[in-house]
Structures are given as structure tokens and as C-alpha cells.
Design a protein around this motif. Structure first.
Motif, PDB file in Angstrom:
ATOM      1  N   GLU A  97      -1.460  -0.758   7.888  1.00  0.00           N
ATOM      2  CA  GLU A  97      -2.485  -0.927   6.859  1.00  0.00           C
ATOM      3  C   GLU A  97      -2.506   0.265   5.907  1.00  0.00           C
ATOM      4  O   GLU A  97      -2.617   0.100   4.691  1.00  0.00           O
ATOM      5  CB  GLU A  97      -3.857  -1.113   7.508  1.00  0.00           C
ATOM      6  N   ARG A  98      -2.407   1.478   6.475  1.00  0.00           N
ATOM      7  CA  ARG A  98      -2.398   2.669   5.623  1.00  0.00           C
ATOM      8  C   ARG A  98      -1.158   2.692   4.726  1.00  0.00           C
ATOM      9  O   ARG A  98      -1.245   3.047   3.551  1.00  0.00           O
ATOM     10  CB  ARG A  98      -2.455   3.929   6.492  1.00  0.00           C
ATOM     11  N   ASP A  99      -0.017   2.290   5.273  1.00  0.00           N
ATOM     12  CA  ASP A  99       1.201   2.245   4.457  1.00  0.00           C
ATOM     13  C   ASP A  99       1.089   1.207   3.341  1.00  0.00           C
ATOM     14  O   ASP A  99       1.559   1.437   2.216  1.00  0.00           O
ATOM     15  CB  ASP A  99       2.408   1.925   5.346  1.00  0.00           C
ATOM     16  N   ALA A 100       0.464   0.090   3.634  1.00  0.00           N
ATOM     17  CA  ALA A 100       0.301  -0.958   2.612  1.00  0.00           C
ATOM     18  C   ALA A 100      -0.602  -0.476   1.478  1.00  0.00           C
ATOM     19  O   ALA A 100      -0.283  -0.663   0.293  1.00  0.00           O
ATOM     20  CB  ALA A 100      -0.262  -2.228   3.250  1.00  0.00           C
ATOM     21  N   TRP A 101      -1.735   0.138   1.842  1.00  0.00           N
ATOM     22  CA  TRP A 101      -2.638   0.652   0.812  1.00  0.00           C
ATOM     23  C   TRP A 101      -1.969   1.769   0.002  1.00  0.00           C
ATOM     24  O   TRP A 101      -2.158   1.854  -1.219  1.00  0.00           O
ATOM     25  CB  TRP A 101      -3.926   1.161   1.450  1.00  0.00           C
ATOM     26  N   PHE A 102      -1.213   2.612   0.667  1.00  0.00           N
ATOM     27  CA  PHE A 102      -0.507   3.683  -0.032  1.00  0.00           C
ATOM     28  C   PHE A 102       0.482   3.109  -1.041  1.00  0.00           C
ATOM     29  O   PHE A 102       0.541   3.559  -2.200  1.00  0.00           O
ATOM     30  CB  PHE A 102       0.224   4.564   0.987  1.00  0.00           C
ATOM     31  N   GLU A 103       1.249   2.126  -0.624  1.00  0.00           N
ATOM     32  CA  GLU A 103       2.276   1.561  -1.511  1.00  0.00           C
ATOM     33  C   GLU A 103       1.649   0.774  -2.657  1.00  0.00           C
ATOM     34  O   GLU A 103       2.143   0.824  -3.797  1.00  0.00           O
ATOM     35  CB  GLU A 103       3.215   0.663  -0.703  1.00  0.00           C
ATOM     36  N   VAL A 104       0.582   0.054  -2.386  1.00  0.00           N
ATOM     37  CA  VAL A 104      -0.090  -0.695  -3.459  1.00  0.00           C
ATOM     38  C   VAL A 104      -0.623   0.267  -4.521  1.00  0.00           C
ATOM     39  O   VAL A 104      -0.417   0.057  -5.733  1.00  0.00           O
ATOM     40  CB  VAL A 104      -1.235  -1.560  -2.878  1.00  0.00           C
ATOM     41  N   SER A 105      -1.298   1.316  -4.091  1.00  0.00           N
ATOM     42  CA  SER A 105      -1.832   2.294  -5.044  1.00  0.00           C
ATOM     43  C   SER A 105      -0.706   2.977  -5.812  1.00  0.00           C
ATOM     44  O   SER A 105      -0.807   3.192  -7.024  1.00  0.00           O
ATOM     45  CB  SER A 105      -2.685   3.331  -4.311  1.00  0.00           C
TER      46      SER A 105
END
Length: 468
Positions: A97-105
Motif C-alpha cells: 500500500e505504501r509503495d502504491a501511494w508513493f508511486e501514484v504521488s
């Protein structure tokens, strides 16, 4: 007493009668300082004027778009920072989840900065062309953009070249950074390459801004004899020449103080069968050409910028969506690109506002009672119709000194019970090194008994005489 000197008495041993006046004086000093500070703030800051200025600033469509861009960058940057520092670990418990939010931002920030570079790059290319060409009109335009007060500076061409090159470096570094973000997934992306491109992009923009301030471009100079005086002299000469040529048109043209839009918004077919496909298939080119002849900038800059506004978001956000396996994220990024492309039509609405204000065209208060909102809505929901109406209006009027004019009506001439009707076609003024020349076409028509007949060619008869 110690060695003939005075010793300092501790504050605890001072009597209350002495300490109280001391505290009172200190409080008065502090209150006096606060009062002085409040008076300075109240005199220096005019909150009413500042509030009015902010409202006027936000009413500008470009400022509204810039504020929205800054807000999106700030929100995405804040999320990226919170994820990187681990502050959201309690909320986003899983690493995926943290990786997904990081990549989206990261992808959103990358897309926003890339779009900003793409939108500005056509104008920067145009400035580079003007710098290489270096004609009188080009110099005047570049000075307004890069020189303080728009005046002559020593070695200004070389200093402008430095600034323009740095701005181009900023754009190309951002494109390289965008390629790394879109071409590689997070685990495969070279961090060194990303860091180098990021540093170059930020540094080039910052150095260009600082250079404009500390270089001669940002300083004020006074010269007794300089190139600016020569340019001004030449400009005044051209202006006098142009005004003398315009005097000859006063009888043929009359300024239109209250021009009207030519045709209705939905009268798309009034321009003929040949023009309608041109609006539909080559609308960007028609728009750019129309803006240039109306005096709103270079045609190619408008074509490229408008094309990028309507296509680039879909391409960038569409490529960013391929980095995610989550269907919701893919659809969200794809719809964001589509929405930004649709709102790119507001570029045409912005220039319709400028056209209406410049030429005093009638305003439409249909949407929210605001003409600017109506102009943008017309381009957003009926872009081809709006383009056709602007094109027809520009064709209907003649442009003289950045104003809409019409051919002046010529009264019929009475002569021997015949009416001579003069029709004057549009004239053009050509300014060059040799001076000005006016080309006009005058058609003479003789009207007799309401029937049009061609004019009779005059003949000269010579009588033979005997020479003695």
C-alpha cells in the motif's frame, strides 16, 4: 564594598518597593514596543486593498489554472513526503500500500511538471528564434520579457541567450526525468539518473531566475547615447511613416466602436461548405492563424500550445497508468488525462475573452451572469462553433491599428441625371524600407433607370484642319 567597588545586589534581596517600579517600567517598554509594531503593521498593510487585489488576481483564468496546478503539486508532494518519512505507517500498514501511494504521488508530480514544461516550450522556442533573427520588433518583444523595465541593457543579446538556454535545459531535463519515470517501474528505475535529471531541472530554472536579477538584464542603466536611443529613433520614424499612411485611409475606413459578432454561435454552415471541414479537421491551424492576424502572438506558438493542451495529458497520464496493476488506479489516471484534455479547450476560451475585450465585442451573460464564464463554456461545449464565429468576425472587419474597422460608405455622385456609385474594396498598407504604399481597388459603376450598365469609354475625336 569590595576593593573600593560596588557589588551587585541579588534580585531576591531587593525590597518590593524598589522591584515594583522596575517591573512596571519593563512592562511599559514591552507594551510600547507592541503598540509601535501594531501601528507599523496597521500603516504598512492595507488589508482591504490586499483582499481586493487577491480577488482580481484569482479572476484571471490563467491564475486560476496556476493555483489549481500548485494545489495538486502541494497535495501530491505532501503525500509523497509523509509516505517517505514513515508518518503514514500506522495508516498504511502494508508495504504494498505504501509503495502504491508513493508511486501514484510520484507519477502525478512528474506528469504535472512535464505538462508545465510542454506548455511553455513552444514560447521558449519562439524566443530562441527571435533571438537568432534579432530584428527591431523581435528585440522590443524580448526586452519586455527578459529586461528590467523593457529597456536596453549592455550586451543584452548574450545575456538573453544564457537565460533562454537555461530554460531549454530545464525543459529537456524534465523530459528526461519523465522518460525515466514512465519507462521504468519503481524497482527497476535508476535512482542516480532520476537524481541527476531532477537536480539539473531544478538548478537550470533557479539559475535562470537568479541570472535575470543579478545580470545586467535586471539592472537599470542610463546612457547618454546608446542603442536604445537609435532603436527608439527608428521606431518613431516607422510610427510616423505608418501614421502618415493611415491618414490616407481615414476617408475609406471608419472605426467600428460597437462591433458585433458575425453570425450566431450555431451558424457553422454560414461560412460555406469549404470552410466547415477545415474547422473540424484542422481547427488548431485555423485558431493559430486567426490569433496571429488579430495580434495575439505567433501562429505556430498558438498551434503547438493548443495541440499540447488537448493531447499531452492523455498521453502522459495514460502511460503512467500502465505502471499499476490496480484497476481503480488505472481508471482514475486515465480519466484524469481525459478530463485535462477536455479542459484544454479552455485555452480557446481564454483567448476568446481577450478578443472580446480588445475589440469591444458584445458580452454574453448566459452562464452565471459572467461573460468570461460564458466564453469558456462556449468553447468547452461547442468549440468548433466558437472558432467559426471568431473566424467569421475577423473576416468581416478590416484590421487598422489593432481595431476593427469597416469601409466608409461613399455617397453617390450626381452628374447629368446619372448616378455614379463608387465601391471601395479593402485596402492594405505595406510598410518597408522604401516607405509605404497603399493598394486599393475602385470600381466605377453607372446606374441609369435602375439598370446597371458598364461605363462608356471616353473617346477623343480630332478634326482635320487644312494647313496653309
Amino acid at each position: 564594598m569590595n576593593g573600593g567597588g560596588l557589588t551587585k545586589v541579588p534580585d531576591s534581596l531587593i525590597s518590593p518597593s524598589i522591584k515594583f517600579p522596575k517591573i512596571t517600567v519593563e512592562r511599559e517598554e514591552i507594551s510600547g514596543f507592541r503598540g509601535h509594531f501594531n501601528r507599523i503593521v496597521s500603516h504598512k498593510v492595507d488589508w482591504e486593498t490586499m483582499n481586493k487585489g487577491c480577488k482580481n488576481w484569482i479572476k484571471n483564468p490563467l491564475n486560476m489554472a496556476f493555483l489549481l496546478w500548485v494545489s495538486c503539486v502541494a497535495i501530491s508532494g505532501a503525500i509523497l513526503f509523509l509516505v517517505m518519512t514513515g508518518i503514514l505507517n500506522n495508516v498504511l500498514t502494508k508495504k504494498s500500500e505504501r509503495d502504491a501511494w508513493f508511486e501514484v504521488s510520484n507519477q502525478i508530480i512528474n506528469a504535472l511538471f512535464t505538462l508545465m514544461s510542454l506548455y511553455q516550450h513552444p514560447k521558449r522556442f519562439h524566443h530562441l528564434v527571435l533571438l537568432c533573427r534579432w530584428k527591431l520588433k523581435d528585440v522590443s518583444m524580448l526586452r519586455k520579457m527578459y529586461c528590467k523595465n523593457g529597456t536596453y541593457k549592455p550586451q543584452e543579446r548574450a545575456h538573453m541567450l544564457v537565460v533562454i538556454v537555461l530554460l531549454h535545459v530545464n525543459c529537456f531535463a524534465q523530459y528526461a526525468l519523465c522518460g525515466l519515470n514512465l519507462g521504468y517501474r519503481k524497482v527497476e528505475r535508476p535512482n542516480i539518473g532520476v537524481a541527476i535529471c531532477l537536480v539539473i531541472a531544478i538548478a537550470a530554472q533557479a539559475i535562470a531566475g537568479v541570472y535575470c536579477i543579478v545580470s545586467p538584464l535586471g539592472k537599470k542603466y542610463t546612457f547618454e547615447f546608446d542603442e536604445e536611443a537609435q532603436d527608439q529613433k527608428h521606431t518613431n520614424g516607422v510610427a510616423q511613416l505608418k501614421s502618415s499612411c493611415l491618414i490616407s485611409l481615414e476617408k475609406e475606413y471608419s472605426s467600428e466602436h460597437e462591433p458585433e459578432w458575425k453570425g450566431g454561435l450555431l451558424d457553422l454552415c454560414d461560412d460555406g461548405v469549404s470552410m466547415t471541414p477545415l474547422y473540424l479537421l484542422c481547427g488548431f491551424c485555423v485558431f493559430g492563424w486567426n490569433m496571429e492576424r488579430l495580434g495575439f502572438g505567433n501562429m505556430y506558438v498558438h498551434i503547438a500550445t493548443f495541440f499540447l493542451f488537448c493531447t499531452a495529458p492523455l498521453l502522459i497520464f495514460g502511460l503512467a497508468a500502465t505502471h499499476f496493476d490496480n484497476e481503480i488506479i488505472k481508471e482514475a489516471l486515465g480519466l484524469t488525462g481525459v478530463a485535462l484534455c477536455v479542459f484544454g479547450l479552455l485555452y480557446g476560451g481564454f483567448w476568446r475573452i481577450q478578443m472580446r475585450k480588445k475589440f469591444n465585442l458584445p458580452a454574453n451573460h448566459l452562464c452565471c451572469g459572467n461573460p468570461a464564464v460564458t466564453d469558456c463554456a462556449q468553447w468547452l461545449f461547442c468549440c468548433w462553433c466558437s472558432l467559426a464565429q471568431e473566424f467569421r468576425t475577423a473576416n468581416y472587419y478590416d484590421m487598422v491599428e489593432s481595431k476593427f474597422c469597416k469601409a466608409a460608405a461613399v455617397l453617390p455622385l450626381q452628374h447629368d441625371d446619372k448616378v455614379i456609385q463608387l465601391s471601395i474594396s479593402s485596402s492594405s498598407i505595406l510598410l518597408g524600407k522604401e516607405g509605404c504604399s497603399q493598394s486599393s481597388k475602385v470600381d466605377n459603376t453607372v446606374i441609369i433607370n435602375n439598370f446597371m450598365k458598364p461605363p462608356v469609354t471616353s473617346t477623343i475625336q480630332r478634326e482635320d484642319s487644312n494647313i496653309l
